[in-house]
Design a protein around this motif. Structure first.
Motif, short mmCIF file in Angstrom:
data_model
loop_
_atom_site.label_atom_id
_atom_site.label_comp_id
_atom_site.label_asym_id
_atom_site.label_seq_id
_atom_site.Cartn_x
_atom_site.Cartn_y
_atom_site.Cartn_z
N HIS A 48 1.05 -1.07 0.45
CA HIS A 48 -0.14 -0.26 0.23
C HIS A 48 1.29 1.37 -0.10
O HIS A 48 0.98 1.70 0.90
CB HIS A 48 -0.62 0.27 1.61
CG HIS A 48 -1.34 -1.54 1.97
ND1 HIS A 48 -2.65 -1.36 0.78
CD2 HIS A 48 -1.54 -2.54 2.16
CE1 HIS A 48 -3.59 -2.52 0.76
NE2 HIS A 48 -2.84 -3.06 1.80
N ASN A 194 2.13 0.36 5.84
CA ASN A 194 2.31 -1.17 6.31
C ASN A 194 1.70 -1.87 7.01
O ASN A 194 1.65 -3.22 6.43
CB ASN A 194 3.92 -1.61 6.96
CG ASN A 194 5.08 -0.53 5.84
OD1 ASN A 194 4.40 -0.75 4.71
ND2 ASN A 194 5.83 0.17 6.43
N ASN A 195 0.79 -0.87 8.11
CA ASN A 195 0.00 -1.71 8.86
C ASN A 195 -1.30 -2.12 8.51
O ASN A 195 -2.09 -0.33 8.86
CB ASN A 195 0.21 -0.63 10.95
CG ASN A 195 -1.22 -1.52 11.41
OD1 ASN A 195 -1.58 -2.38 11.40
ND2 ASN A 195 -0.72 -1.36 12.76
N LYS A 196 -1.86 -2.82 8.01
CA LYS A 196 -3.11 -2.46 7.37
C LYS A 196 -4.74 -2.12 7.96
O LYS A 196 -5.48 -1.65 7.79
CB LYS A 196 -3.65 -4.36 6.52
CG LYS A 196 -3.10 -4.63 5.36
CD LYS A 196 -4.17 -5.90 5.50
CE LYS A 196 -2.26 -6.60 4.28
NZ LYS A 196 -2.77 -8.06 4.45
N ASN A 197 -4.48 -2.22 9.28
CA ASN A 197 -4.89 -2.10 10.48
C ASN A 197 -5.65 -0.32 9.84
O ASN A 197 -6.25 0.45 10.70
CB ASN A 197 -5.12 -1.95 11.50
CG ASN A 197 -4.92 -3.29 11.77
OD1 ASN A 197 -5.52 -4.52 11.41
ND2 ASN A 197 -4.56 -4.18 12.74
N LEU A 199 -5.47 1.71 7.08
CA LEU A 199 -5.64 2.08 5.81
C LEU A 199 -7.11 2.51 5.96
O LEU A 199 -6.82 3.68 5.14
CB LEU A 199 -5.98 0.86 4.99
CG LEU A 199 -4.98 -0.10 4.27
CD1 LEU A 199 -5.02 -0.82 3.19
CD2 LEU A 199 -4.20 0.95 3.26
#
Ligand SMILES: Cc1ncc(COP(=O)(O)O)c(C=O)c1O
Length: 376
Positions: A48, A194-197, A199
């Motif tokens: 992302h 890098n931490n999808k939470n 997004l």
């Protein structure tokens, strides 16, 4: 005159920029923006990645994404660019400064834990001169205390640590493509989530504070104001220039590293004699040669060396002045622990000319003048 820096140009920039200018739909289609974002996906393994107007904008976006509130505390090195602190001070956070490590100019992971309080939300790291911080130790700390890492990787496009690309260590990582970076589009930046939470909140902040991303993806029939945000994406014109350089990333960084190695080799005799300190690079670090610095014994000697070089038509420069030492820094932050190294090393550091079109002979000339300085 040997300038301090000249902006990298490899040859395809004009062709790609013209492709945007010749196509009336290019700004809406964002072909080069997509190509750049895809490039980071394919070459850096960042799932992302988004282009922004600058690394400063990326840091401000990081603060919004982390929902930093007035009174929250954010730990960072004091030897850092002012944007690292401003991004969080703008949200009302307190900047908590910690000393740098003795081996490089990065945050000293061993001194971080003592600075953590119940208000701490995040740690901002700077990969100074494209050398990674001690992320193994920092991750242990952030997991213990439930904190986020914002990795300021302004200097480190294409650099690695232990074969992992810089920009993949933080929950969020930020990049700069301003005119002084190895890979540039004049002015621009990037952000890796890098931490999808994070997004969902990121998309709102990145898209003007709206759910426009869901609208474009067909998940909603209109978009509306959802929270704080701004106009962060990079212009397609800058993206076109940037893509031309990303295609040449290895060639560009290889040349920077060659020049860096030449400085290191040529200056080693002065370091062996104890006249100067050279950077200590860990074996696991595959830096990109972004910045070559040496340290003098005292600040006075550093200033005399810069003036001596200037008299001989060489532009060498100091770097960050400490954030906690500034009058404004004192109003929005505090230094925790002893400043054993930050102020001294910041005042003793000199950056030498280093850029893509610099010649090997120029490095020899710079080193000859420095050698001459220490002969007196
Ligand atoms: C560590 C660091 N972070 C952020 C920035 C700001 O970058 P930009 O000019 O892309 O806003 C810089 C500028 O050089 C920098 O050195």
């Amino acid at each position: 005159m040997i300038p301090f820096f000249r902006t990298t140009v490899t040859g395809n920039e004009g062709r790609y920029v013209n492709r945007v200018l010749e196509n009336a739909d290019a700004f809406a289609a964002k072909e080069f923006t997509q190509k750049c974002e895809q490039w980071f996906n394919e070459h850096h393994g960042i799932a992302h990645f988004f282009l922004t107007k600058s690394c400063t904008a990326s840091l401000e976006l990081a603060a919004l994404t982390l929902n930093i509130q007035p009174g929250d505390e954010v730990i960072m090195p004091s030897f850092a660019f002012v944007s690292c602190a401003n991004a969080f001070a703008l949200r009302g956070a307190v900047c908590v400064f910690v000393d740098v490590s003795p081996t490089n100019m990065n945050l000293d992971a061993e001194k971080v834990e003592a600075a953590i309080t119940s208000k701490t939300k995040a740690i901002v790291t700077v990969n100074y001169a494209s050398v990674a911080c001690n992320y193994t130790a920092l991750r242990r700390i952030t997991q213990r205390h439930n904190l986020f890492i914002v990795e300021d990787n302004a200097h480190g496009t294409g650099a690695k640590h232990n074969n992992d690309f810089l920009g993949t260590f933080g929950d969020i990582a930020t990049f700069s493509f301003d005119h002084l970076k190895n890979i540039t589009c004049g002015q621009g930046g990037g952000i890796a989530i890098n931490n999808k939470n994070l997004l969902e909140r990121f998309y709102v902040a990145y898209e003007f504070g709206t759910n426009r991303r869901s609208f474009f993806n067909g998940q909603t029939d209109r978009y509306e104001w959802k929270g704080l945000g701004s106009n962060f994406p990079l212009s397609e014109l800058n993206a076109a220039m940037l893509f031309s350089q990303l295609e040449e990333c290895n060639t560009i960084n290889t040349r920077f590293v060659q020049l860096w190695n030449k400085y290191f080799e040529e200056l080693s005799p002065l370091a062996v004699k104890g006249k100067i300190l050279l950077p200590q690079i860990a074996e696991q670090s595959q830096h990109n040669g972004h910045c070559f610095y040496l340290k003098t014994t005292t600040a006075g000697e550093r200033n005399k060396l810069i003036a001596f070089l200037q008299d001989r038509h060489i532009n060498a420069q100091f770097h960050y002045t400490t954030l906690h030492g500034s009058a404004f820094g004192k109003t929005v932050g505090r230094f925790v622990g002893n400043d054993d190294l930050t102020a001294h090393h910041s005042a003793a550091l000199v950056r030498l000319p280093l850029f893509y079109s610099l010649k090997d002979e120029d490095v020899v000339t710079v080193v000859d003048v420095i050698t001459d300085f220490y002969a007196h």
